[in-house]
Each structure stands twice: as structure tokens, then as C-alpha cells.
Design an enzyme around this catalytic site. Structure first.
Site, mmCIF file in Angstrom:
data_model
loop_
_atom_site.group_PDB
_atom_site.id
_atom_site.type_symbol
_atom_site.label_atom_id
_atom_site.label_comp_id
_atom_site.label_asym_id
_atom_site.label_seq_id
_atom_site.Cartn_x
_atom_site.Cartn_y
_atom_site.Cartn_z
ATOM 1 N N ASP A 81 51.122 42.615 41.359
ATOM 2 C CA ASP A 81 51.576 41.232 41.178
ATOM 3 C C ASP A 81 52.508 41.159 39.963
ATOM 4 O O ASP A 81 52.179 41.678 38.890
ATOM 5 C CB ASP A 81 50.316 40.358 40.958
ATOM 6 C CG ASP A 81 50.602 38.876 40.953
ATOM 7 O OD1 ASP A 81 51.549 38.450 41.628
ATOM 8 O OD2 ASP A 81 49.843 38.139 40.281
ATOM 9 N N ASP A 103 59.504 41.320 39.937
ATOM 10 C CA ASP A 103 59.821 39.961 39.524
ATOM 11 C C ASP A 103 60.992 39.990 38.553
ATOM 12 O O ASP A 103 60.826 40.145 37.347
ATOM 13 C CB ASP A 103 58.598 39.307 38.884
ATOM 14 C CG ASP A 103 58.890 37.859 38.509
ATOM 15 O OD1 ASP A 103 60.054 37.435 38.663
ATOM 16 O OD2 ASP A 103 57.972 37.168 38.061
ATOM 17 N N GLY A 180 49.019 28.708 36.747
ATOM 18 C CA GLY A 180 48.079 28.142 35.793
ATOM 19 C C GLY A 180 47.350 26.908 36.290
ATOM 20 O O GLY A 180 47.418 26.549 37.471
ATOM 21 N N GLY A 211 51.416 30.529 42.556
ATOM 22 C CA GLY A 211 50.911 29.314 41.907
ATOM 23 C C GLY A 211 50.175 28.400 42.876
ATOM 24 O O GLY A 211 50.350 27.177 42.844
ATOM 25 N N SER A 213 46.784 27.949 43.342
ATOM 26 C CA SER A 213 45.419 27.494 43.050
ATOM 27 C C SER A 213 45.330 25.982 43.222
ATOM 28 O O SER A 213 46.274 25.251 42.908
ATOM 29 C CB SER A 213 45.025 27.873 41.619
ATOM 30 O OG SER A 213 44.634 29.230 41.584
ATOM 31 N N ASP A 255 44.899 32.874 41.687
ATOM 32 C CA ASP A 255 44.250 33.544 40.566
ATOM 33 C C ASP A 255 43.463 32.549 39.715
ATOM 34 O O ASP A 255 42.257 32.696 39.487
ATOM 35 C CB ASP A 255 45.317 34.257 39.710
ATOM 36 C CG ASP A 255 44.707 35.030 38.554
ATOM 37 O OD1 ASP A 255 43.467 35.182 38.514
ATOM 38 O OD2 ASP A 255 45.450 35.497 37.684
HETATM 39 P P1 13P Z 1 47.706 30.408 40.206
HETATM 40 O O1 13P Z 1 47.912 30.397 38.733
HETATM 41 O O2 13P Z 1 48.019 29.081 40.819
HETATM 42 O O3 13P Z 1 46.383 30.893 40.633
HETATM 43 O O4 13P Z 1 48.800 31.424 40.830
HETATM 44 C C1 13P Z 1 48.553 32.802 40.837
HETATM 45 C C2 13P Z 1 49.767 33.596 41.173
HETATM 46 O O5 13P Z 1 50.784 33.116 41.580
HETATM 47 C C3 13P Z 1 49.643 35.054 40.984
HETATM 48 O O6 13P Z 1 50.864 35.701 41.212
HETATM 49 O O1 G3H Z 2 50.939 34.940 38.088
HETATM 50 C C1 G3H Z 2 50.189 35.373 37.250
HETATM 51 C C2 G3H Z 2 48.807 35.745 37.651
HETATM 52 O O2 G3H Z 2 47.975 34.613 37.617
HETATM 53 C C3 G3H Z 2 48.294 36.886 36.834
HETATM 54 O O3 G3H Z 2 47.959 36.472 35.547
HETATM 55 O O4 G3H Z 2 49.186 38.140 34.168
HETATM 56 O O5 G3H Z 2 47.293 36.798 33.207
HETATM 57 O O6 G3H Z 2 46.842 38.605 34.886
HETATM 58 P P1 G3H Z 2 47.819 37.576 34.361
HETATM 59 ZN ZN ZN Z 3 52.547 34.515 40.629
#
Ligand code: 13P
Ligand code: G3H
Ligand code: ZN
Length: 315
Positions: A81, A103, A180, A211, A213, A255
Site C-alpha cells: 500500500d 504512489d 484518516g 480512504g 473507512s 485501515d
Molecule cells: P482509511 O484511512 O479511510 O481507512 O483509508 C485507508 C487507505 O486508503 C489505505 O491505503
Molecule cells: O493510506 C494509508 C494507510 O492507512 C496506511 O497508514 O502508513 O500509517 O500504515 P500507515
Molecule cells: Zn490509501
């Protein structure tokens, strides 16, 4: 069984979305596999650069291999990711990852194309597929913070040109979400008109929604009632996933919601057991609660109950 991300996308496109869940530790890994097997859903397990640093790359791989043995029914892909170029090459060379995300969306278009193209060449040579990003999501990811003013939706014509020029296999599009727990300030929401325009120009091409969540209000209220201070947190309406996957949104990244489950379980546990210090007790509750959360999410994504369909498509 670890499969390629492309195999999952082929089965899912237009019919349902695959949940892409981040993992960081053992409890989360156990809950993730349990929830997906219980709801009979294929899934994507994704690992960020932060998670690789936190848990150690070798530990992550060992945990996932162990979970694969503990849950032999599970069908999933392993994905990097938000990778930078160097981490993408590391994952491609490791032979463990089904796909990587490069990315480079914070670079100008031409540079994003050039970087993505280099990663695609290296990845395809090893049978790994590549997710790229175009447009700018708001929120915080790794070391980059983008405020809503500077976030910009993906341009449909640019998306088509970008995919053609870079050769990427899926595209993360900015359609109103942000990373977030604090999404949609003011009256913002998902831009379905924009997704439809992108799909028109890229029919059959898998789109990725970052994003995603939903930041359940009940979860936020319980965290705050147990001493948390998450004022004004909000997320994506999970009932909107059903509107997004017919438009080509095939991978949905989640996430933050998993972190909220962890926070609620641990805050409530130690509030109610102030003398407690055995971390296995809240850990056990968290595994069960996270599994429940995953199973629920898969219902909303339409991936619950699709495991057999995927198994047959692969055989
Ligand atoms: P959230 O912060 O909405 O969970 O998004 C996670 C994400 O896009 C990980 O790549
Ligand atoms: O998009 C970001 C994900 O939520 C991963 O978060 O880089 O804090 O592990 P992190
Ligand atoms: Zn992301």
C-alpha cells in the site's frame, strides 16, 4: 491461498468490490483471516511502508504465511500500500507480493507516468501487477499531509491518458474521500458523477477507492465515552459501496476503521478493568471484534459469500 490481484479483479469487476485491509500485527492478522473466512469473502491484505517498518518485513511475511496455514480456505492477494519506487522494487524482487502500489500522485502528470512506467516494467517482468494513483486525496498518508483545499479530484481524460501511457493495472482515483478519521468537512461526499465519467473512458478497468473507512459513529462515541477525544470524526457511508462497484470500483481500502475497533476494545477493557495488565485478554476480544467488523464490511462490499465463485473461477 495467495492469488494475484488481477485474478480477484477479473471475478469481481462490476459485480462487487474486494476489501483491501491493512495489517500491522498478529491480532489484526488473525481477526482479518477469521472475518473473511467466516463471511466467505476473498480479500486483499495490504501492507504499508509504515507497517513494514513497525512489524519488520520478515515478521509480516511469516505472519501471513502462518495465517495461510491456519486458514487454508482463505483466498487473498498480498499488496504493498502506498509504495515509493524503492519499496516497490523491494517487494517485486521478494516474490511474495501479488501487487504493488506506486504512489507518485504528488508529482506532476508526466513524472507520475514516468515513475509508474518504470515500476510497471519491473513488476510485469515478475508477474506482479501495479496500482498507480492519479489525483490528490486529502488527509494524511505516510509523511505527506494534504489539506482539503489542495486535494483534487481525478480528471477523467487524464485518467485514460495516464493508464494508456503508464501501463498500470488498476488506478486509485480521487473521488472525494480522504485518509484518516476526519473525512468530508463541510458538505463534501463521494463524487459518483466523476467515477461514472472515469469508467466511461476506461471500461472494464479496475478503479481503487482509498480512504474508504466509514468511521462508525457508534464506535467513535464508545471510544470517547471510554476516555478518547475523537471530536468530529466521520467517514464514508458504507451503503454507498453498492453504488460504487457497478461503476468499476473494484478495490476498497480500509485501515482507519480497524484502528478504531482496536482503540475502542482496549479503552473499554482498561476502563472496566483498571487493575488488569494481561494484554492477551483485550487482545482476544480484539481478534473477535475485528473479525466481526470485517464480516460486516464484506456484506457492504458485496464480497461476502463470493469465495466459492472465486475458487471456481481459479480452477
Ligand atoms: P482509511 O484511512 O479511510 O481507512 O483509508 C485507508 C487507505 O486508503 C489505505 O491505503
Ligand atoms: O493510506 C494509508 C494507510 O492507512 C496506511 O497508514 O502508513 O500509517 O500504515 P500507515
Ligand atoms: Zn490509501
Amino acid at each position: 491461498m495467495i492469488v494475484t490481484t488481477d485474478q480477484l479483479f477479473k471475478v469481481a469487476y462490476g459485480k462487487f468490490a474486494i476489501g483491501a485491509y491493512n495489517i500491522n500485527n498478529m491480532e489484526q492478522t488473525l481477526g482479518l483471516f477469521q472475518g473473511n473466512v467466516e463471511s466467505q469473502a476473498p480479500f486483499i491484505l495490504q501492507i504499508s511502508r509504515g507497517a513494514r517498518k513497525y512489524a519488520n518485513v520478515k515478521m509480516m511475511e511469516a505472519m501471513i504465511r502462518a495465517a495461510e496455514e491456519i486458514f487454508p480456505e482463505a483466498i487473498f492477494a498480498v499488496h504493498l500500500d502506498h509504495g515509493d519506487e524503492e519499496t516497490c522494487y523491494d517487494c517485486i524482487d521478494s516474490g511474495f507480493y501479488s501487487s504493488v502500489m506506486i504512489d507518485a500522485s504528488h508529482h506532476p502528470f508526466e513524472e507520475n507516468v514516468a515513475i509508474t512506467k518504470r515500476v510497471v516494467e519491473a513488476a510485469h517482468a515478475k508477474g506482479v501487477s501495479v496500482e498507480a494513483e492519479l489525483g490528490m486525496l486529502g488527509g494524511v498518508e505516510e509523511n505527506i499531509k494534504v489539506d482539503e483545499k489542495h486535494a483534487s479530484l481525478t480528471d477523467p481524460d487524464e485518467a485514460k491518458a495516464f493508464v494508456e501511457q503508464s501501463g498500470c493495472d488498476s488506478l486509485a482515483v480521487a473521488i472525494g474521500t480522504s485518509h484518516g478519521a476526519y473525512k468530508f468537512s463541510g458538505s463534501q461526499g463521494l463524487h459518483f458523477d466523476r467515477i461514472a465519467e472515469i469508467q466511461k473512458r476506461l471500461p472494464g478497468f479496475p478503479l481503487v477507492m482509498h480512504g474508504s473507512s466509514s468511521v462508525p459513529q457508534e464506535e467513535v462515541a464508545r471510544i470517547n465515552a471510554a476516555g478518547g477525544k475523537l471530536a468530529g470524526a466521520k467517514g464514508v457511508d458504507e451503503d454507498q459501496f453498492a453504488k460504487a462497484y457497478p461503476l468499476g470500483v473494484t478495490k476498497v481500502n480500509i485501515d482507519t476503521d480497524g484502528r478504531l475497533v482496536w482503540t475502542r476494545v482496549h479503552r473499554e477493557y482498561f476502563r472496566d478493568e483498571p487493575e488488569g495488565f494481561d494484554f492477551r485478554k483485550p487482545g482476544k476480544i480484539y481478534v473477535a471484534e475485528y473479525a466481526k467488523f470485517i464480516a460486516h464490511k464484506n456484506q457492504k462490499l458485496g464480497s461476502a459469500g463470493k469465495l466459492e465463485m472465486v475458487r471456481q473461477a481459479l480452477s
